[in-house]
Design a protein around this motif. Sequence first.
Motif, PDB file in Angstrom:
ATOM      1  N   SER A  44    -110.230 120.272  53.236  1.00 10.04           N
ATOM      2  CA  SER A  44    -109.613 119.049  53.641  1.00 10.04           C
ATOM      3  C   SER A  44    -108.187 119.067  53.823  1.00 10.04           C
ATOM      4  O   SER A  44    -107.393 118.439  54.441  1.00 10.04           O
ATOM      5  CB  SER A  44    -109.953 117.997  52.433  1.00 10.04           C
ATOM      6  N   LEU A  45    -107.487 119.635  52.859  1.00 10.21           N
ATOM      7  CA  LEU A  45    -106.119 119.872  52.798  1.00 10.21           C
ATOM      8  C   LEU A  45    -105.671 120.750  54.047  1.00 10.21           C
ATOM      9  O   LEU A  45    -104.638 120.272  54.751  1.00 10.21           O
ATOM     10  CB  LEU A  45    -105.417 120.703  51.357  1.00 10.21           C
ATOM     11  N   ASP A  47    -107.250 120.811  56.898  1.00 10.37           N
ATOM     12  CA  ASP A  47    -107.298 119.942  57.811  1.00 10.37           C
ATOM     13  C   ASP A  47    -106.052 119.180  58.044  1.00 10.37           C
ATOM     14  O   ASP A  47    -105.934 118.389  59.256  1.00 10.37           O
ATOM     15  CB  ASP A  47    -108.641 119.186  57.810  1.00 10.37           C
ATOM     16  N   GLN A  48    -105.553 118.638  57.080  1.00  9.83           N
ATOM     17  CA  GLN A  48    -104.481 117.659  57.141  1.00  9.83           C
ATOM     18  C   GLN A  48    -103.305 118.387  57.330  1.00  9.83           C
ATOM     19  O   GLN A  48    -102.004 117.744  57.249  1.00  9.83           O
ATOM     20  CB  GLN A  48    -104.185 116.884  55.668  1.00  9.83           C
ATOM     21  N   ALA A 103     -98.735 116.941  49.553  1.00 16.27           N
ATOM     22  CA  ALA A 103    -100.060 116.088  49.318  1.00 16.27           C
ATOM     23  C   ALA A 103     -99.765 115.619  47.931  1.00 16.27           C
ATOM     24  O   ALA A 103     -99.074 116.275  47.138  1.00 16.27           O
ATOM     25  CB  ALA A 103    -101.287 116.889  49.498  1.00 16.27           C
ATOM     26  N   VAL A 126     -99.592 113.285  52.122  1.00 14.27           N
ATOM     27  CA  VAL A 126    -101.038 113.174  52.179  1.00 14.27           C
ATOM     28  C   VAL A 126    -101.501 112.762  50.862  1.00 14.27           C
ATOM     29  O   VAL A 126    -101.428 113.265  49.741  1.00 14.27           O
ATOM     30  CB  VAL A 126    -101.988 114.431  52.587  1.00 14.27           C
ATOM     31  N   SER A 143    -103.364 108.766  56.407  1.00 10.96           N
ATOM     32  CA  SER A 143    -102.723 109.924  55.227  1.00 10.96           C
ATOM     33  C   SER A 143    -103.135 109.656  54.013  1.00 10.96           C
ATOM     34  O   SER A 143    -102.935 110.074  53.057  1.00 10.96           O
ATOM     35  CB  SER A 143    -101.161 109.728  55.144  1.00 10.96           C
ATOM     36  N   SER A 144    -104.557 109.143  53.712  1.00  8.22           N
ATOM     37  CA  SER A 144    -105.211 108.963  52.564  1.00  8.22           C
ATOM     38  C   SER A 144    -106.784 109.157  52.464  1.00  8.22           C
ATOM     39  O   SER A 144    -107.260 108.680  53.401  1.00  8.22           O
ATOM     40  CB  SER A 144    -104.840 107.175  52.025  1.00  8.22           C
ATOM     41  N   LEU A 145    -106.916 109.880  51.399  1.00  7.37           N
ATOM     42  CA  LEU A 145    -108.442 110.240  51.499  1.00  7.37           C
ATOM     43  C   LEU A 145    -108.967 110.076  50.114  1.00  7.37           C
ATOM     44  O   LEU A 145    -108.263 110.209  48.942  1.00  7.37           O
ATOM     45  CB  LEU A 145    -108.589 111.828  51.621  1.00  7.37           C
ATOM     46  N   ALA A 150    -112.780 113.997  50.113  1.00 11.51           N
ATOM     47  CA  ALA A 150    -111.928 115.184  50.160  1.00 11.51           C
ATOM     48  C   ALA A 150    -112.564 116.328  49.680  1.00 11.51           C
ATOM     49  O   ALA A 150    -112.257 117.481  50.089  1.00 11.51           O
ATOM     50  CB  ALA A 150    -110.672 114.884  49.263  1.00 11.51           C
TER      51      ALA A 150
END
Length: 541
Positions: A44-45, A47-48, A103, A126, A143-145, A150
Motif C-alpha cells: 500500500s505504501l 502504491d501511494q 506517510a 499519506v 491521501s488517507s487509508l 492498508a
Amino acid sequence: MGQHSLVWQGIAAADPDRTAVRGADGRHWSFAEFTRDAAGLAASLQDQGLRPGDRVALLMYNRPEFLVAFYACLATGIIPAPLNYRIRARELVDLLDDSQAAALVAPDSLGDVVSGALDLAATRPVLIRVPDGPGEVGGSGPSSLAWEDAVAPQASLPAAPPEDAELWIYTGGTTGRPKAARWVAADLFASQRFSTYTVLGLPAPEDVVGAVALAVDPDTPRVVTLPLSPFIHGTALTVSLNTLTLGGTVLTTDSPRLDAEAAVRMAVDEQATRLVVAGDAVSLPVLDAADAAGVRLDRITSIYSSGMRFGPETKRRFHAHGEMSIIDLLATTEGGGFAVTQTCGAEDLPGRPRLLETAVVLDEEYREVQDQVGAVGILASRGPLPLGYHGDERKTAETFPVIGGRRHVVPGDWVRVLEDRHLEFLGRGSSVINTGGEKVYPQEVEEALLSHPAVLDAVVVGLPDPRFGEIVAAAVAVAGPTTAGAILDHVTPLLAGYKKPRHLVVRSVLERSPQGKLNLARLRQELERDRGAQREMEGTP
C-alpha cells in the motif's frame, strides 16, 4: 549478518504458526500473519508512491500495528521514524517537516493532534489511520487509508531489503529540538548482539540462516516480552525487536498510559518472561499493583531498563518475586549500550556498572583510560554506530568524532574508572533533564515560559525525584500580577506533558550577574528547599 526483518521472514517460513505479537485485547499475530500484514502495508505504501529512502512517521504507542509498520518499512528500505505520541500539534508539524515524512501512521485517539498538525503542515503525508476509538483521525480522502485497507493487499516482501536500509530514532538535540539518529538497520542489528544473545548465554550466530535456526530450535528459551515503557524509547524498541529475532512473542498494552494493574494481569495471564521498564518510574507502580493483588511475578526471568534511576531497593523488590536477571543499561539512542549493571539476586545489590566490550573511557585529550583505575573520563563507544544526525552536520561531527582513525560516539556521560572495567557514573556534561526516561532540554521549556506576556525571565533545571529520577522545575521573573497556575496553564498547549514544569516559583527578578549568568547551583538548592517546604505543607511524602 543481515537485519531483523530478514530473520523474521526466515522464522515465518520455518515456523509460521509461532506467535509473534499479542495485543491486550487478545488479538494475536503468528509470524506468518505478522509477515503477511507487513507485506500488505508495504504494498500500500508503494502504491501511494513511497520508495526506499522515503520516511514513514509512526505516531503510535505500544500497539501491534506499530510493529507491523516497522516491519514493513525495514523489509523494503522505507525508513521508519517513530515519534513521541505525547507531543502537541505544533511539535508534530516540526517533526513532520524535519523528517519530510511521506506517510504518517497514527491512531484515532490522537485525532485532534494529527488533524491540527495536518492543517498546518507544508505538505500532507499519506495518512494511515489505526482504529482505537470513535472518530477518524485526520478525516478521510485520497491521501488517507484505514488500517484494515492498508494491510489488505496480497503481496510478498522482498527477498532482502537494500543493504543501506535505514531507521531513524528521534532523540533530543542540544537546543531541545529533537534530532533523528540515522541508523543503518544492519548496524543496529549488529549492535544488539549482547542484548539479544549474550544475556541469555546463547552463542551469537554468524548469519541470518544461523539466527533463524537458533530461533526455531526447541532448546532456545521462549521469550515473552512485555514492554511497559513505550516503543519510542530505544530500549523498549530494541528489546522488542530482539525478542522477535529470538522467535519470541511481544505483548502490547495497547494504551498510551501505564495501567499498572492491567500490566500485572497481562504479565501473569500471558506468562511473560521479560519486562522492559523505565527504572523506578514504571517499576514502583507495577510492584505496588502486584503486592496489592497478592501476585508473584515468578515467571519473569529478566527485566530490562535504561536511561534513568533504577534504585537498589526497587530491584530488591523484583528479586523477591523469584529468580530473575535485572539488566540495567547505560545506553543512548546514538550509540547503543555503553555499560551494564546486571544483578541476578538480592545478594548482588546494589551492583556496579561494567563497560561493554565496544565501550571505552576517554580523558579530556581523548586518550583511552578505561584500564587506569581511578581515572575520570567520558564514555565513548566504537562499535556499530549511526550515520549521524539527520540534517545536522555540525552536531554529527561533535558527537561522532574520529579518534585514532576510528569513528566513536561520545554522548557526554562522565565516569570514574574502577577495577575490572567497572565504573562509577558521575553525570552528564550537558544540561539535559531526564524525567521518567524522557529527555527534556531547558531551553525549549524556557521559551514556552517566556511566551507568557507577564514573564520577563525564566530558568529551568532538573530536581531529584525518587520516582522519576528528575522532575522539571523552573523559576520565572514576572512583571505585574500573575500566578504559577496561570503560567502553567499557558504552557500546557505548547509543551508535551513530561516537559511541563512540575514545580514553578514566581519571583519579581532572577538574580543574574552583569554578564547575564545565573548561579544555577544556588538556584537549584533554593528550588529544592521550596519544593520540600511545599510538599511538607501538603503532607506529600
